[in-house]
Write a protein that holds these residues in place. Structure first.
Motif, PDB file in Angstrom:
ATOM      1  N   CYS A 166      45.614  40.332   5.146  1.00 15.80           N
ATOM      2  CA  CYS A 166      45.000  39.210   4.430  1.00 15.80           C
ATOM      3  C   CYS A 166      43.560  39.491   4.013  1.00 15.80           C
ATOM      4  O   CYS A 166      42.992  38.764   3.209  1.00 15.80           O
ATOM      5  CB  CYS A 166      45.080  37.916   5.240  1.00 15.80           C
ATOM      6  N   GLU A 217      52.111  37.524   5.910  1.00 16.53           N
ATOM      7  CA  GLU A 217      51.166  36.459   6.221  1.00 16.53           C
ATOM      8  C   GLU A 217      51.186  35.361   5.168  1.00 16.53           C
ATOM      9  O   GLU A 217      51.350  35.626   3.978  1.00 16.53           O
ATOM     10  CB  GLU A 217      49.735  37.028   6.308  1.00 16.53           C
ATOM     11  N   HIS A 275      40.635  30.868  11.296  1.00 19.33           N
ATOM     12  CA  HIS A 275      39.418  31.696  11.194  1.00 19.33           C
ATOM     13  C   HIS A 275      38.170  30.831  11.131  1.00 19.33           C
ATOM     14  O   HIS A 275      37.065  31.364  11.071  1.00 19.33           O
ATOM     15  CB  HIS A 275      39.456  32.551   9.925  1.00 19.33           C
ATOM     16  N   CYS A 311      45.689  31.711   8.880  1.00 20.47           N
ATOM     17  CA  CYS A 311      46.858  32.474   8.433  1.00 20.47           C
ATOM     18  C   CYS A 311      47.940  32.506   9.493  1.00 20.47           C
ATOM     19  O   CYS A 311      47.675  32.501  10.689  1.00 20.47           O
ATOM     20  CB  CYS A 311      46.474  33.857   7.922  1.00 20.47           C
TER      21      CYS A 311
HETATM   22 ZN   LIG Z   1      45.460  37.198   8.320  1.00 21.04          ZN
END
Ligand SMILES: [Zn+2]
Length: 314
Positions: free
Chosen positions: A134, A177, A259, A281
């Motif tokens: 990602c 992902e 994140h 993700c």
């Molecule tokens: Zn990721």
């Protein structure tokens, strides 16, 4: 000087890993390439792997994610912005290339002739092997994102330098992902809202699944603090399955990660109302799920339980 081999007695877990590896090689699911954690793959592996991927994609179809694919290497400048080298220097790997002249080439060949290592004749090529699929997406969405946020479907090669004889721990592998970039709320909803569906998908494959807070192998002394923060803030959940039964800890085969503003800050991504974007993700470890299936049901998919075959459309 004498070198003494450490005399370690293999644990029950070592033996269980060696047994699974031997079965996968003997039954021609994987092919040993002579380096720990690197394997060739045969038709039976690819058959199950493709079925796992198709089922994973189907389970996320309603997200209507934009499909993106990236090469297995990323520009050093993009890699830098992810801060990966600060957290996982031991897993990262860079690409080097020969840029010398005839004279340097002769010196390289002479060293090689003498049986010496010749890689020191190569120069860094400003390319890194991608450690997470990602990563490249965040650089593409720098700036202000639409009100409703963005969804991406990304699959590709990952490399992490983690040589191991555990067939559940490859150096070169793929993750599929499903990434969302949006507000703090929508990122958390993306991560949390999908956990039950991911769990039941994996359970439908006949795997025993637990969802646990993850503890990534952050490097060094500072890493211990980062790892503790990750657990305390419940940033990442892993879907683990007891591949080796009671012999060792269950192995992660998928994950759901928040994140927070990590990538939003690093890549200057803002929401429509001017706040730093958050991201999350959902990642399916395709080889790990595939190998967990062979470990749980045997190396002949034709003999797997009917409901497992149905769930995988095998
Ligand atoms: Zn990721």
């Amino acid at each position: 000087m004498t070198i003494t081999e450490p005399t370690t007695v293999p644990t029950a877990l070592d033996r269980a890993r060696a047994a699974l590896r031997a079965t996968l090689l003997e039954d021609r699911v994987l092919i040993d390439l002579g380096s720990p954690g690197l394997y060739g793959r045969t038709g039976v592996f690819e058959h199950v792997y493709a079925a796992v991927d198709t089922a994973a994609v189907r389970s996320m179809a309603d997200l209507q994610s934009s499909v993106l694919r990236f090469p297995p290497v990323e520009p050093l400048a993009a890699f830098e912005r992810t801060d990966y080298i600060a957290s996982f220097p031991d897993l990262a790997a860079s690409i080097s290339a020969f840029t010398g002249d005839d004279r340097a080439h002769r010196a390289l060949l002479a060293a090689r002739e003498r049986g010496e290592r010749w890689e020191s004749f190569l120069e860094p090529a400003d390319l890194m092997l991608a450690p997470a699929v990602c990563h490249p997406v965040y650089g593409l969405v720098t700036g202000t994102i639409p009100q409703q946020g963005l969804w991406f479907d990304i699959v590709g090669d990952s490399f992490r330098r983690e040589p191991s004889l555990d067939p559940m721990r490859l150096q070169a592998f793929h993750m599929h992902e499903f990434v969302h970039i949006g507000t703090p709320d929508s990122a958390k909803e993306h991560r949390d809202g999908r956990i039950p569906a991911m769990r039941s998908l994996l359970e439908g494959f006949g795997l025993e699944i637990d969802v646990v807070p993850a503890n990534d192998p952050f490097f060094g002394r500072v890493g211990k603090i980062l790892a503790r923060n990750q657990v305390e803030a419940s940033l990442k959940y892993e879907f683990v399955t007891p591949v080796y039964g009671d012999a060792g800890e269950a192995t992660a085969i998928s994950s759901a990660n928040l994140h927070e503003d990590h990538f939003g800050t690093s890549f200057s991504i803002t929401t429509a109302d001017g706040e730093t974007a958050h991201s999350a993700c959902l990642a399916f470890g395709l080889e790990r799920i595939t190998i967990a299936l062979f470990a749980a049901h045997g190396t002949d998919p034709a003999s797997w339980p009917a409901d497992v075959r149905r769930a995988l459309a095998l």
